[in-house]
Design an enzyme around this catalytic site. Structure first.
Site, short mmCIF file in Angstrom:
data_model
loop_
_atom_site.label_atom_id
_atom_site.label_comp_id
_atom_site.label_asym_id
_atom_site.label_seq_id
_atom_site.Cartn_x
_atom_site.Cartn_y
_atom_site.Cartn_z
N SER A 119 0.83 -1.21 0.00
CA SER A 119 0.00 0.00 0.00
C SER A 119 0.86 1.25 0.00
CB SER A 119 -0.90 0.01 1.23
OG SER A 119 -0.12 0.00 2.40
N HIS A 142 -2.78 -3.09 -6.15
CA HIS A 142 -3.16 -2.79 -4.77
C HIS A 142 -4.65 -3.03 -4.57
CE1 HIS A 142 -3.59 0.25 -1.28
NE2 HIS A 142 -3.31 -0.95 -0.83
N GLU A 154 -5.89 -0.73 -7.56
CA GLU A 154 -5.00 0.28 -8.14
C GLU A 154 -3.92 -0.47 -8.92
OE1 GLU A 154 -4.95 4.12 -5.29
OE2 GLU A 154 -4.13 2.34 -4.35
N ASN A 192 -4.53 5.96 -0.75
CA ASN A 192 -3.92 6.33 0.54
C ASN A 192 -3.42 7.77 0.56
OD1 ASN A 192 -4.51 4.09 2.01
ND2 ASN A 192 -2.67 2.98 1.41
N1 CAA Z 1 -16.40 -12.02 2.40
C1 CAA Z 1 -17.67 -12.12 1.97
N2 CAA Z 1 -18.64 -11.26 2.34
C2 CAA Z 1 -18.30 -10.28 3.20
C3 CAA Z 1 -17.00 -10.12 3.70
C4 CAA Z 1 -16.03 -11.05 3.26
N3 CAA Z 1 -14.75 -10.99 3.67
N4 CAA Z 1 -16.98 -9.04 4.53
C5 CAA Z 1 -18.23 -8.54 4.54
N5 CAA Z 1 -19.03 -9.29 3.73
C6 CAA Z 1 -20.44 -9.07 3.43
C7 CAA Z 1 -21.37 -9.34 4.59
O1 CAA Z 1 -21.72 -10.70 4.63
C8 CAA Z 1 -22.56 -8.47 4.27
O2 CAA Z 1 -23.40 -9.10 3.32
P1 CAA Z 1 -24.97 -8.70 3.24
O3 CAA Z 1 -25.06 -7.23 3.02
O4 CAA Z 1 -25.49 -9.49 2.10
O5 CAA Z 1 -25.51 -9.12 4.57
C9 CAA Z 1 -21.94 -7.29 3.52
O6 CAA Z 1 -20.62 -7.69 3.12
C10 CAA Z 1 -21.84 -6.11 4.45
O7 CAA Z 1 -21.14 -6.50 5.63
P2 CAA Z 1 -21.63 -6.15 7.11
O8 CAA Z 1 -23.13 -6.16 7.20
O9 CAA Z 1 -20.86 -7.01 8.04
O10 CAA Z 1 -21.11 -4.70 7.42
P3 CAA Z 1 -21.09 -3.41 6.52
O11 CAA Z 1 -22.40 -3.15 5.87
O12 CAA Z 1 -20.49 -2.34 7.37
O13 CAA Z 1 -20.05 -3.72 5.36
C11 CAA Z 1 -17.82 -3.38 4.70
C12 CAA Z 1 -18.76 -4.10 5.64
C13 CAA Z 1 -18.00 -3.93 3.29
C14 CAA Z 1 -16.42 -3.70 5.19
C15 CAA Z 1 -18.16 -1.85 4.70
O14 CAA Z 1 -18.27 -1.38 6.00
C16 CAA Z 1 -17.13 -1.02 3.98
O15 CAA Z 1 -17.14 -0.92 2.77
N6 CAA Z 1 -16.24 -0.38 4.78
C17 CAA Z 1 -15.15 0.41 4.25
C18 CAA Z 1 -14.01 -0.51 3.95
C19 CAA Z 1 -12.86 0.23 3.41
O16 CAA Z 1 -12.81 1.44 3.30
N7 CAA Z 1 -11.85 -0.57 3.05
C20 CAA Z 1 -10.61 -0.03 2.53
C21 CAA Z 1 -9.65 0.06 3.67
S1 CAA Z 1 -8.13 0.76 3.14
C22 CAA Z 1 -7.30 -0.56 2.50
O17 CAA Z 1 -7.71 -1.67 2.51
C23 CAA Z 1 -6.01 -0.30 1.83
C24 CAA Z 1 -4.89 0.18 2.59
O18 CAA Z 1 -3.85 0.33 1.95
C25 CAA Z 1 -4.88 0.49 4.01
#
Ligand code: CAA
Length: 285
Positions: A119, A142, A154, A192
């Site tokens: 990242s 990424h 990315e 990022n």
């Molecule tokens: N595999 C399969 N399904 C998954 C899963 C996984 N690993 N994780 C979540 N899900 C599914 C859940 O089962 C749920 O399905 P339904 O809607 O059908 O019930 C759906 O995704 C939503 O999950 P939750 O209900 O548990 O919770 P949520 O609505 O908050 O969604 C999330 C979870 C998708 C993580 C959402 O909160 C989100 O998009 N958050 C932001 C994540 C983000 O910004 N990620 C980037 C981080 S930065 C990075 O990664 C890079 C870096 O360099 C640091």
């Protein structure tokens, strides 16, 4: 060359997700970990994720069986030698990544594309651990956490990346069912570069007493439509990881907006690493 066989290095949070989406997309996939225990942990995360898709009805039990057949775990680096692309997702340690790529370069076929999921480390620096021919076949891919859900990849090019290799990588990301964005090897890439200052600013806002943890998160969730508030997202990414990325970006750009706030540093020192450690801004125990 058409990409048929995918190698993934590392079966942690990101590596297991990448291996899962590659196998789901129909690629023969082999994922390598240093030992059996982390490999088993990664496969258990994959099983949990596949179970969610089956429960939801977006995947049939038969399709899950096919995915399982296409996906293999190993502790041997040599088993990646005939892959068409190898995606590295090991810990964010430049020296270790360079050593791994150096070794891989000596065993992989000449056409193999090398990609890193880093990242914030320099793709160019990693690339220099490989031979001049391989350097033209070296890119960044990424992914975002959780990999099976997040649509973005990315696709990062260096000054030396071959145009055809780059376009092939963009198409590969599409074949994985992701939406690729094109970017160059500049620390933080697009996401990022914008996300890290925002997360750090949320911590500064907390330090300054602008709002409580819950109110800062609620404000950004409901005021801006973000799926998670910034402090929840810090916990989700890991406070240690957030701190580590911020340090790299601050060292690269020397700009205040990338400087990790004292509260973040203290929480990391105290072992509050977020969701994975049981406590960060919130308590998960
Ligand atoms: N595999 C399969 N399904 C998954 C899963 C996984 N690993 N994780 C979540 N899900 C599914 C859940 O089962 C749920 O399905 P339904 O809607 O059908 O019930 C759906 O995704 C939503 O999950 P939750 O209900 O548990 O919770 P949520 O609505 O908050 O969604 C999330 C979870 C998708 C993580 C959402 O909160 C989100 O998009 N958050 C932001 C994540 C983000 O910004 N990620 C980037 C981080 S930065 C990075 O990664 C890079 C870096 O360099 C640091």
């Amino acid at each position: 060359m058409e990409i048929k066989k995918v190698g993934v290095l590392g079966c942690g949070l990101m590596g297991s997700g990448i291996a899962q989406v590659a196998a789901t997309a129909g690629f023969e996939t082999v994922v390598r970990e240093v030992a059996e225990e982390p490999l088993a942990k990664g496969f258990s995360a994959i099983e949990n994720s596949l179970a969610k898709f089956v429960e939801k009805g977006t995947l049939t039990a038969e399709q899950r069986e096919e995915i399982r057949k296409r996906l293999r775990g190993t502790t041997s680096l040599e088993e990646l030698s005939d892959c068409d692309i190898v995606i590295e997702a090991i810990i964010e340690n430049l020296e270790l990544k360079c050593d791994t790529f150096r070794h891989l370069d000596s065993i992989c076929k000449p056409e193999t594309i090398f990609a890193s999921n880093t990242s914030s480390l320099s793709i160019t620096e990693m690339m220099t651990a490989t031979s001049p021919e391989r350097q033209r076949r070296f890119i960044g891919l990424h992914f975002f956490n959780p990999v099976p859900i997040m649509k973005l990849v990315e696709v990062v090019r260096t000054i030396l990346t071959d145009d055809d290799v780059y376009e092939q990588a963009v198409r590969f990301a599409e074949r994985l069912g992701k939406i690729p964005v094109r970017t160059s090897d500049r620390t933080g890439f697009i996401v990022n570069r914008l996300l890290v200052p925002y997360l750090l600013d949320a911590i500064r806002a907390l330090e300054e007493g602008v709002g409580s943890i819950v109110d800062i998160d609620t404000a950004m969730r409901l005021g801006c439509g973000h799926p998670m508030g910034p402090l929840t997202l810090c916990d989700f990414v890991g406070l240690d990881t957030t701190y580590y990325i911020a340090e790299i970006m601050f060292n690269e750009f020397r700009e205040k907006r990338f400087a990790p706030p004292p509260l973040l540093k203290r929480m990391v020192k105290a072992g509050l690493h977020g969701r994975k450690s049981g406590r960060g801004f919130y308590d998960y125990t």
